[in-house]
Design a protein around this motif. Structure first.
Motif, short mmCIF file in Angstrom:
data_model
loop_
_atom_site.label_atom_id
_atom_site.label_comp_id
_atom_site.label_asym_id
_atom_site.label_seq_id
_atom_site.Cartn_x
_atom_site.Cartn_y
_atom_site.Cartn_z
N GLY A 106 0.86 -1.25 -0.10
CA GLY A 106 -0.07 0.17 0.16
C GLY A 106 0.79 1.26 0.10
N ARG A 107 2.21 1.32 0.34
CA ARG A 107 2.81 2.39 0.24
C ARG A 107 3.09 2.97 -1.02
N THR A 108 3.15 2.12 -2.10
CA THR A 108 3.28 2.68 -3.53
C THR A 108 1.99 3.31 -3.95
N LEU A 109 0.89 2.94 -3.55
CA LEU A 109 -0.32 3.51 -3.78
C LEU A 109 -0.76 4.78 -3.08
N GLN A 110 -0.35 4.93 -1.84
CA GLN A 110 -0.30 6.01 -1.19
C GLN A 110 0.53 7.25 -1.90
N MET A 111 1.67 6.71 -2.25
CA MET A 111 2.57 7.63 -2.97
C MET A 111 2.15 7.98 -4.34
N LEU A 112 1.58 7.14 -4.92
CA LEU A 112 0.94 7.88 -6.48
C LEU A 112 -0.35 8.63 -6.03
N ARG A 113 -1.18 8.75 -5.05
CA ARG A 113 -2.02 9.55 -4.86
C ARG A 113 -1.42 10.99 -4.46
N GLU A 114 -0.31 10.78 -3.59
CA GLU A 114 0.22 12.00 -3.05
C GLU A 114 0.69 12.92 -4.70
N TYR A 115 1.39 12.09 -5.65
CA TYR A 115 1.94 12.80 -6.78
C TYR A 115 1.05 13.02 -7.98
N GLY A 116 -0.39 12.41 -7.85
CA GLY A 116 -1.27 12.58 -9.09
C GLY A 116 -1.05 11.61 -9.94
N ILE A 117 -0.51 10.60 -9.70
CA ILE A 117 -0.28 9.55 -11.00
C ILE A 117 -1.32 8.27 -10.87
N ALA A 118 -1.92 8.13 -11.94
CA ALA A 118 -2.95 7.02 -11.99
C ALA A 118 -1.96 5.67 -11.82
#
Length: 489
Positions: A106-118
């Motif tokens: 889940g760390r990567t998914l949280q990171m993507l939300r932070e930077y606006g990457i789908a």
């Protein structure tokens, strides 16, 4: 540098977040666009751990590999987002870090939300540096990523400890061929056989092959001829902090002065059908009406607001969907983007017939009645038909066999004259080389005698490279005047 000093340097890099992220483009030749970028990490330039090999080796020894990979991932996502780079982001992940008990899903998914990457933009690139034994656990970890919408790539195929088994077990979306098999492929028949086998397996498993580490134009030429579509390497672009965002800046423009004796045209103009396209928000009912009013219309391209293709609608596929109960009422007012296929082939007008033929045959799901899209600089021009490609290829093969020297397979006088006439008509600046080989007549006679001897002994003669079948070859050999005429030429 002592181990203590290395561990201290690693601790400082992780604490200060002083990693550098570089990006190397991955290019689609058929669409002449950037598929995405592989993120590559480096330590600070003034650090003994600047090299990625030293950096990851120390982290592995210190038991901080997972921590380092997360830091690299965060740096890559941040830079990718800041530059608004197009396409997908390939993130390197080692299987051992996924299997670590400290790995936090889940760390990567949280990171993507932070930077606006789908999530659909992310490709987890599995890099195998150590033996992997627990395939079941690794498969579970990767299924977790797939469930989140990520794609999976297998890196360095042919170099890892168990890469073929990983391919079989994990069924990745992308497969990267190890640089070893790309290096000098134009001079190594065995490497070409290996890459050809990989293309066949990829076709069966519906994976896309990426050739990485391309450094020479000759390597690229061979890979293109073999049907490799996705490419990466120093020849195109070195890893950079601020990489180019347009493929045309890295791809050499097609040589408009090149003429092939094996092709009647230098582009796909003969295949182009200037069919109208539809916008992605066009109602399904309107598309259905277009098919009903034009009996010979097999497909329609679907374009975005910039006039670039994003999908295709085939008559048979649309019919199959709308034949279901209540389907017409359900989809009639919906945009055609809901029913279009995004699994389509788009080729540039400047590509050769042979290149398109190889791309078509490499597509496992390609049907003979399905059309492909022809573009120019990425913009829609029209459609091409698979059956037309087959017809032209067949005609070219027949023409080659008709006019080729049966012993040397070199073009005869007719195609040479056609080529010269075409050059004169088009007023192209060209260079012609005339080669006069001494004592070629005895060599030709010797080959002719070998052919006649093999015919008497019923020895298979296909190894000589004759492009026709055995009956055609025997017909040539039964006519002694054919051999005599070729010797006089």
């Amino acid at each position: 540098m002592t181990m203590t000093e290395q561990l201290h340097a690693l601790g400082s890099i992780l604490a200060q977040g002083s990693l550098h992220s570089l990006f190397q483009p991955i290019i689609s030749l058929s669409e002449r666009r950037i598929l995405g970028y592989e993120a590559l990490s480096r330590g600070p330039s003034n650090s003994p751990l600047h090299s990625p090999l030293a950096l990851f080796c120390v982290a592995r020894q210190a038991g901080r590999l997972n921590e380092l990979e997360i830091a690299c991932r965060q740096s890559a996502c941040k830079r990718f987002s800041e530059q608004a780079l197009p396409g997908k982001l390939f993130l390197n992940v080692s299987p051992e870090s996924l299997l670590e008990t400290t790995h936090q899903p889940g760390r990567t998914l949280q990171m993507l939300r932070e930077y606006g990457i789908a999530p659909s933009q992310i490709v987890i690139e599995l890099t195998e540096q150590a033996p992997t034994d627990d395939f079941q656990l690794l498969q579970t970890a990767l299924h977790h990523y797939r469930d989140m919408g990520f794609s999976i790539a297998l890196d360095d195929l042919g170099a890892g400890y168990s890469s073929l088994r990983l391919w079989s077990e994990l069924r990745p979306d992308y497969v990267k061929i190890d640089r070893h098999f790309i290096d000098g492929i134009h001079q190594d028949a065995l490497k070409r056989e290996f890459v050809g086998s990989i293309l066949q397996i990829a076709k069966a498993s519906r994976a896309q092959v990426i050739a990485e580490g391309i450094e020479l134009p000759e390597e690229l030429a061979v890979l293109t001829e073999m049907g490799v579509d996705l490419i990466q390497g120093y020849l195109l672009c070195r890893p950079q902090e601020h990489p180019p965002i347009e493929a045309r800046l890295m791809l050499a423009k097609p040589d408009s002065t090149s003429v092939s004796l094996n092709e009647d045209a230098s582009d796909l103009s003969a295949l182009l059908n200037e069919q109208p396209a539809v916008a992605q928000d066009t109602a399904t009912a309107k598309v259905l009406e277009a098919f009903r009013s034009q009996a010979n219309l097999n497909s329609l391209a679907v374009l975005d607001g910039r006039g670039q293709p994003i999908g295709i609608v085939h008559r048979h596929s649309l019919s199959d969907v709308l034949l279901k109960p209540f389907a017409t009422d359900l989809f009639a007012r919906k945009p055609i983007s809901r029913l279009m296929s995004d699994d389509f082939l788009a080729v540039e007008l400047s590509q050769s017939l042979q290149q398109v033929s190889r791309l078509l045959t490499s597509r496992a799901r390609q049907r003979i009645e399905e059309d492909f899209i022809i573009t120019q600089n990425g913009n829609y021009l029209g459609l091409g038909r698979v059956i037309d490609v087959l017809k032209l290829i067949t005609e070219l093969k027949i023409q080659q066999a008709r006019y080729a020297n049966p012993l040397t397979l070199l073009p005869g006088n007719v195609p040479i004259q056609q080529c010269l006439t075409r050059l004169l008509q088009q007023q192209r600046e060209s260079v012609i080389c005339y080669v006069d080989i001494d004592s070629f007549k005895p060599f030709n006679e010797m080959k002719g005698s070998v052919l006649r001897k093999n015919r008497q002994n019923d020895t298979p003669m296909f190894y000589l490279g004759f492009s026709g079948n055995e009956a055609e070859l025997r017909a040539h050999l039964d006519d002694e005047s054919v051999i005599d005429e070729e010797n006089r030429t």
